[in-house]
Enzyme design. Structure first.
Site, PDB file in Angstrom:
ATOM      1  N   THR A   1       0.840  -1.194   0.000  1.00 10.54           N
ATOM      2  CA  THR A   1       0.000   0.000   0.000  1.00 10.54           C
ATOM      3  C   THR A   1       0.881   1.252   0.000  1.00 10.54           C
ATOM      4  O   THR A   1       1.802   1.361   0.805  1.00 10.54           O
ATOM      5  CB  THR A   1      -0.931   0.004   1.214  1.00 10.54           C
ATOM      6  OG1 THR A   1      -1.763  -1.155   1.149  1.00 10.54           O
ATOM      7  CG2 THR A   1      -1.814   1.247   1.232  1.00 10.54           C
TER       8      THR A   1
ATOM      9  N   GLN B   1      -4.071  -5.711  -7.857  1.00 14.22           N
ATOM     10  CA  GLN B   1      -4.778  -6.307  -6.726  1.00 14.22           C
ATOM     11  C   GLN B   1      -6.086  -5.553  -6.504  1.00 14.22           C
ATOM     12  O   GLN B   1      -6.095  -4.339  -6.309  1.00 14.22           O
ATOM     13  CB  GLN B   1      -3.939  -6.264  -5.456  1.00 14.22           C
ATOM     14  CG  GLN B   1      -4.574  -7.086  -4.334  1.00 14.22           C
ATOM     15  CD  GLN B   1      -3.789  -7.009  -3.043  1.00 14.22           C
ATOM     16  OE1 GLN B   1      -3.733  -5.956  -2.427  1.00 14.22           O
ATOM     17  NE2 GLN B   1      -3.195  -8.118  -2.633  1.00 14.22           N
TER      18      GLN B   1
ATOM     19  N   HIS C   1      -8.113  -9.640  -3.609  1.00 15.70           N
ATOM     20  CA  HIS C   1      -7.613  -9.542  -2.234  1.00 15.70           C
ATOM     21  C   HIS C   1      -8.627 -10.192  -1.289  1.00 15.70           C
ATOM     22  O   HIS C   1      -9.666  -9.618  -0.976  1.00 15.70           O
ATOM     23  CB  HIS C   1      -7.398  -8.077  -1.869  1.00 15.70           C
ATOM     24  CG  HIS C   1      -6.496  -7.860  -0.685  1.00 15.70           C
ATOM     25  ND1 HIS C   1      -6.187  -8.852   0.215  1.00 15.70           N
ATOM     26  CD2 HIS C   1      -5.830  -6.754  -0.258  1.00 15.70           C
ATOM     27  CE1 HIS C   1      -5.374  -8.372   1.142  1.00 15.70           C
ATOM     28  NE2 HIS C   1      -5.127  -7.105   0.876  1.00 15.70           N
TER      29      HIS C   1
ATOM     30  N   ASN D   1      -5.978 -10.500   5.041  1.00 12.78           N
ATOM     31  CA  ASN D   1      -5.627  -9.369   5.912  1.00 12.78           C
ATOM     32  C   ASN D   1      -6.816  -8.632   6.526  1.00 12.78           C
ATOM     33  O   ASN D   1      -6.753  -7.428   6.790  1.00 12.78           O
ATOM     34  CB  ASN D   1      -4.717  -8.394   5.178  1.00 12.78           C
ATOM     35  CG  ASN D   1      -3.367  -9.003   4.855  1.00 12.78           C
ATOM     36  OD1 ASN D   1      -3.031 -10.073   5.353  1.00 12.78           O
ATOM     37  ND2 ASN D   1      -2.593  -8.336   4.018  1.00 12.78           N
TER      38      ASN D   1
ATOM     39  N   TYR E   1      -9.813  -7.907   5.293  1.00  3.22           N
ATOM     40  CA  TYR E   1     -10.676  -7.088   4.443  1.00  3.22           C
ATOM     41  C   TYR E   1     -11.935  -7.874   4.035  1.00  3.22           C
ATOM     42  O   TYR E   1     -12.166  -8.978   4.511  1.00  3.22           O
ATOM     43  CB  TYR E   1      -9.878  -6.564   3.252  1.00  3.22           C
ATOM     44  CG  TYR E   1      -8.726  -5.688   3.708  1.00  3.22           C
ATOM     45  CD1 TYR E   1      -8.964  -4.535   4.470  1.00  3.22           C
ATOM     46  CD2 TYR E   1      -7.407  -6.036   3.459  1.00  3.22           C
ATOM     47  CE1 TYR E   1      -7.921  -3.747   4.935  1.00  3.22           C
ATOM     48  CE2 TYR E   1      -6.355  -5.253   3.925  1.00  3.22           C
ATOM     49  CZ  TYR E   1      -6.624  -4.112   4.663  1.00  3.22           C
ATOM     50  OH  TYR E   1      -5.587  -3.347   5.132  1.00  3.22           O
TER      51      TYR E   1
ATOM     52  N   ARG F   1      -5.439 -13.876  -3.097  1.00  2.00           N
ATOM     53  CA  ARG F   1      -4.613 -13.790  -1.897  1.00  2.00           C
ATOM     54  C   ARG F   1      -5.447 -14.172  -0.673  1.00  2.00           C
ATOM     55  O   ARG F   1      -6.553 -13.654  -0.485  1.00  2.00           O
ATOM     56  CB  ARG F   1      -4.063 -12.382  -1.709  1.00  2.00           C
ATOM     57  CG  ARG F   1      -2.975 -12.327  -0.636  1.00  2.00           C
ATOM     58  CD  ARG F   1      -2.447 -10.928  -0.443  1.00  2.00           C
ATOM     59  NE  ARG F   1      -1.147 -10.948   0.230  1.00  2.00           N
ATOM     60  CZ  ARG F   1      -0.549  -9.885   0.726  1.00  2.00           C
ATOM     61  NH1 ARG F   1      -1.117  -8.701   0.634  1.00  2.00           N
ATOM     62  NH2 ARG F   1       0.624  -9.981   1.303  1.00  2.00           N
TER      63      ARG F   1
ATOM     64  N   ASN G   1      -5.992  -6.622  11.250  1.00  2.00           N
ATOM     65  CA  ASN G   1      -7.232  -5.843  11.293  1.00  2.00           C
ATOM     66  C   ASN G   1      -8.316  -6.490  12.156  1.00  2.00           C
ATOM     67  O   ASN G   1      -9.510  -6.426  11.849  1.00  2.00           O
ATOM     68  CB  ASN G   1      -7.752  -5.573   9.874  1.00  2.00           C
ATOM     69  CG  ASN G   1      -6.891  -4.570   9.146  1.00  2.00           C
ATOM     70  OD1 ASN G   1      -6.581  -3.503   9.684  1.00  2.00           O
ATOM     71  ND2 ASN G   1      -6.495  -4.885   7.922  1.00  2.00           N
TER      72      ASN G   1
END
Length: 346
Positions: A58, A131, A207, A210, A212, A259, A267
């Protein structure tokens, strides 16, 4: 069918690594005798100049309208020596934005900006996948359309922060998606993939890691729904699989990666039974014939042993290599982040 276990390149100290099992040592020896880092390789529908992959990072450098500019193009061109670059996470809609100044791929200006990035990378002989990202509940009202609430599978606020208004703040309380909204999310991913190809990118990585949106649906720490998208392993995986299928149908499965991060607590996320959940997900992704699966082992930016997970015996790696397939090491995003690419690579 299952995905082959691919070679691993790590930037962490050797003392931090687990001692390889005899099977892993033999596999690593076989890989070293059969492949060379700087040899060309085919990945799905494309040919790579070498077997190095740059993982996504990012950058928070998008300009007005969340458009990538000249600095972004220069940044990726400088790294185009890698056989493949996986771009920074790029939101599929304004609702999908989770942090300040991240790029989008849902307007004409954004597509035009991304086209400049592609041109810069291709001019240096590189290849680049975009991504695709929906941050879900990892967002803030100041980032959302008309100051609305972020969205997630359930109205559960994550114990984490986001970056907005030039500072780190707690994420906002989310609202739960209505079930009839989810077809729109699938379509937003599909359109974003089409836009990435229109901009000239070589493919996309969905994605699903992580903490999300797609991972929020997959993990019961964020998903307490009782409808067709919650409860069972199959239901919680449904949105991730529907998105991947739609993207693969739109641009071709061999231009699609995914991913995942089975045990990362990034998170504020967790899953009560990641082994069962992700063995199911990987098997279902395999049936779609996508180019690769990108796996974050352990915690994102943290230890590998953050939670029990058997990568060596799970569906993720208990396979034989198919004819015509071989392995690709990767550049790392962070020192303690391990990546594996489970790929159709020759």
């Amino acid at each position: 069918m299952r995905f082959p276990l691919n070679a691993i390149a790590r930037r962490c100290e050797l003392s931090e690594l687990d001692e390889p099992t005899p099977r892993q040592k033999k596999y690593q020896s076989d890989i070293m005798t059969k492949t060379t880092l700087f040899e060309p390789a085919s990945l799905g529908a494309i040919t790579l100049a070498n077997r190095i992959v740059m993982a996504p990072l990012t950058r928070n450098r998008a300009g007005a309208g969340f458009v990538p500019g000249d600095l972004t193009a220069e940044y990726y061109a400088q790294r185009a020596f890698a056989g493949l670059i996986i771009s920074e996470a790029t939101q599929i809609s304004q609702q999908g934005q989770g942090y300040q100044d991240t790029p989008g791929i849902y307007t004409k200006d954004q597509i035009d900006g991304c086209r400049k990035v592609k041109a810069a990378v291709h001019a240096k002989g590189g290849r680049i996948f975009m991504q695709l990202w929906h941050a879900g509940r990892i967002s803030h009202v100041d980032l959302q359309p008309n100051g609305g609430l972020p969205v997630g599978p359930s109205a559960i606020r994550a114990a984490t922060k986001t970056f907005v208004n030039n500072g780190f703040v707690d994420v906002s309380e989310p609202r739960a998606f209505e079930i009839d909204e989810l077809a729109g999310i699938v379509n937003d991913f599909r359109k974003a993939a089409a836009n990435a190809i229109e901009a000239g990118f070589d493919g996309v990585e969905v994605h699903g890691a992580n903490g999300y949106l797609l991972e929020q649906f997959a993990k019961d720490g964020a998903n307490v729904r009782t409808d067709a998208y919650g409860g069972s392993v199959e239901n919680r995986a449904r949105l991730m699989l529907e998105v991947t299928a739609a993207v693969a149908k739109e641009i071709g499965a061999k231009r699609v990666g995914m991913r995942i991060s089975p045990v990362s607590p990034a998170n504020g996320i967790y899953c009560s039974d990641p082994q069962t959940q992700y063995e199911y997900i990987v098997d279902e992704l395999d049936t779609l014939g996508i180019a690769y699966i990108h796996v974050v082992e352990g915690a994102t930016g943290g230890p590998r042993d953050v939670a029990p997970f058997d990568y060596g015996l799970s569906a993720i790696s208990q396979v034989s290599i198919r004819p015509g397939e071989c392995d690709i090491p990767t550049l790392q995003k962070q020192d303690t982040l391990t990546l594996r690419l489970h790929s159709n690579i020759a």
